[in-house]
Design a protein around this motif. Structure first.
Motif, short mmCIF file in Angstrom:
data_model
loop_
_atom_site.label_atom_id
_atom_site.label_comp_id
_atom_site.label_asym_id
_atom_site.label_seq_id
_atom_site.Cartn_x
_atom_site.Cartn_y
_atom_site.Cartn_z
N VAL A 97 0.85 -1.20 0.00
CA VAL A 97 0.00 0.00 0.00
C VAL A 97 0.89 1.24 0.00
O VAL A 97 1.30 1.74 1.05
CB VAL A 97 -0.96 0.01 1.20
N GLU A 102 -3.07 4.45 -1.89
CA GLU A 102 -4.03 5.10 -0.97
C GLU A 102 -4.89 6.12 -1.72
O GLU A 102 -6.10 6.21 -1.49
CB GLU A 102 -3.29 5.77 0.19
N LEU A 105 -7.47 4.27 -3.83
CA LEU A 105 -8.56 3.76 -2.99
C LEU A 105 -9.57 4.86 -2.67
O LEU A 105 -10.78 4.63 -2.65
CB LEU A 105 -8.00 3.15 -1.69
N GLU A 106 -9.06 6.09 -2.45
CA GLU A 106 -9.97 7.23 -2.21
C GLU A 106 -10.83 7.48 -3.45
O GLU A 106 -12.04 7.70 -3.35
CB GLU A 106 -9.16 8.49 -1.91
N GLU A 109 -13.79 5.04 -4.05
CA GLU A 109 -15.02 5.28 -3.26
C GLU A 109 -16.05 6.02 -4.11
O GLU A 109 -17.24 5.74 -4.05
CB GLU A 109 -14.70 6.09 -2.00
N SER A 112 -17.26 3.63 -7.35
CA SER A 112 -17.63 2.21 -7.15
C SER A 112 -19.13 1.98 -7.07
O SER A 112 -19.59 0.84 -7.07
CB SER A 112 -16.96 1.67 -5.88
N LEU A 119 -10.10 -6.97 -6.44
CA LEU A 119 -8.69 -6.69 -6.15
C LEU A 119 -7.84 -7.81 -6.74
O LEU A 119 -8.14 -8.99 -6.53
CB LEU A 119 -8.49 -6.62 -4.63
N LEU A 139 -5.85 -4.44 2.72
CA LEU A 139 -6.58 -3.81 1.61
C LEU A 139 -8.08 -4.02 1.72
O LEU A 139 -8.87 -3.12 1.42
CB LEU A 139 -6.06 -4.37 0.28
N ARG A 142 -9.57 -1.63 4.08
CA ARG A 142 -9.62 -0.26 3.57
C ARG A 142 -10.74 -0.06 2.55
O ARG A 142 -11.24 1.05 2.37
CB ARG A 142 -8.29 0.10 2.89
N PHE A 143 -11.09 -1.13 1.83
CA PHE A 143 -12.12 -1.03 0.78
C PHE A 143 -12.88 -2.34 0.68
O PHE A 143 -12.29 -3.41 0.82
CB PHE A 143 -11.47 -0.69 -0.57
#
Length: 301
Positions: A97, A102, A105-106, A109, A112, A119, A139, A142-143
């Motif tokens: 990561v 990171e 991943l933001e 959001e 999605s 993944l 991971l 986090r999501f």
């Protein structure tokens, strides 16, 4: 009943998206080099699994953009993800990561909603199993990924399971492309990308990012062969000398390698002619972006 849909592969530069696209399609449709940020446009490769036609969108790597071209590439990547039925995030096992991951991943959001996000942890042969398990757990905390796959795109490990899962998850519907079509880029653009790849592999440092290749003309000949004329745009006179090489050796080697690959791809004879032109401001010219399949406006600050 047939199924069809779009699968967007996203991730940082060099995560293995192009290698995975080519493996899924079973042919080389996307540039693969050890240098980062080599994919510029959204390249679509078409694969068939059973009754499902999967259209893979190999997006430019997501990174912190500095120039107009960078910004247009990043916009194309997120656009490819937002248009897809399924998004697959590729992460390099040995890098884990990173700050870039990171950020991605933001962004996930936001896009999605209404689509599945899987993944795929790539290059699994580079780490021990306990590292992989810890990374997977981290991971998924986090999501909320729909599914997680451990793969090696280069060696083919785990790719069959990913491919079969994708085929099962895409929506019912008619196929989007003819059965024998493996890419939806025009041949002119595929040919230009092949030449750019050969240049990128031979040249070093910054130069690959300061040049572009365009197919200027394409002539079908009576004997079944094709004559292809391409222009390599560089930013400085000094760059022109580097591309040409001593006594024209570099451009000759690039031309031979690109022609051989193009002939194999098309299954017929090709006469390839390369010319190098200096255009100091090509990175700010709208036409260059159209040729790359990018939106010039996306490069605005």
């Amino acid at each position: 009943m047939t199924k069809a849909g779009f699968v967007a592969l996203i991730g940082e530069p060099n995560a293995g998206k192009s290698t995975l696209t080519n493996l899924m399609v079973g042919a080389k449709v996307s540039i693969v080099t050890h240098k980062v940020q080599t994919t510029r446009a959204r390249i679509r490769g078409v694969a068939i699994e059973g009754d499902t036609q999967m259209v893979f969108v190999d997006t430019p790597g997501l990174f912190r953009p500095r120039r107009r071209l960078d910004r247009a590439m990043v916009a194309a990547a997120w656009g490819g993800a937002a248009d897809a039925d399924i998004v697959v995030l590729l992460i390099e096992a040995h890098r884990g990561v990173t700050e870039g991951v990171e950020k991605i991943l933001e962004g996930l959001e936001e896009i999605s909603q209404g689509r599945k996000v899987a993944l795929a942890i790539n290059k699994i042969d580079k780490v021990k199993s306990e590292v992989l398990l810890a990374l997977t757990k981290d991971l998924n905390e986090r999501f909320d990924f729909t599914e997680t796959f451990m793969i090696s795109a280069e060696k083919g490990h785990g790719v069959k399971a990913l491919r079969e899962w994708l085929a099962g998850e895409l929506p019912d519907g008619p196929w989007l492309y003819p059965e024998d079509q493996i890419a939806d880029l025009p041949m002119r653009m595929i040919a230009a990308e092949m030449t750019r790849e050969k240049l990128t592999l031979r040249l070093h440092q910054e130069l690959p990012y300061q040049m572009t290749v365009e197919t200027e003309s394409w002539e079908e000949r009576k004997d079944g062969s094709a004559r292809v004329d391409q222009i390599i745009y560089v930013m400085r006179d000094g760059h022109k000398g580097i591309v040409l090489g001593k006594k024209g050796e570099t451009i000759k080697a690039v031309s031979q390698a690109a022609r051989a690959e193009l002939e194999e791809f098309m299954g017929r004879k090709v006469h390839l002619f390369l010319q190098v032109k200096v255009r100091p401001n090509w990175l700010e010219e709208k036409e260059r972006y159209s040729e790359m399949g990018l939106d010039f406006k996306d490069g605005n600050q």
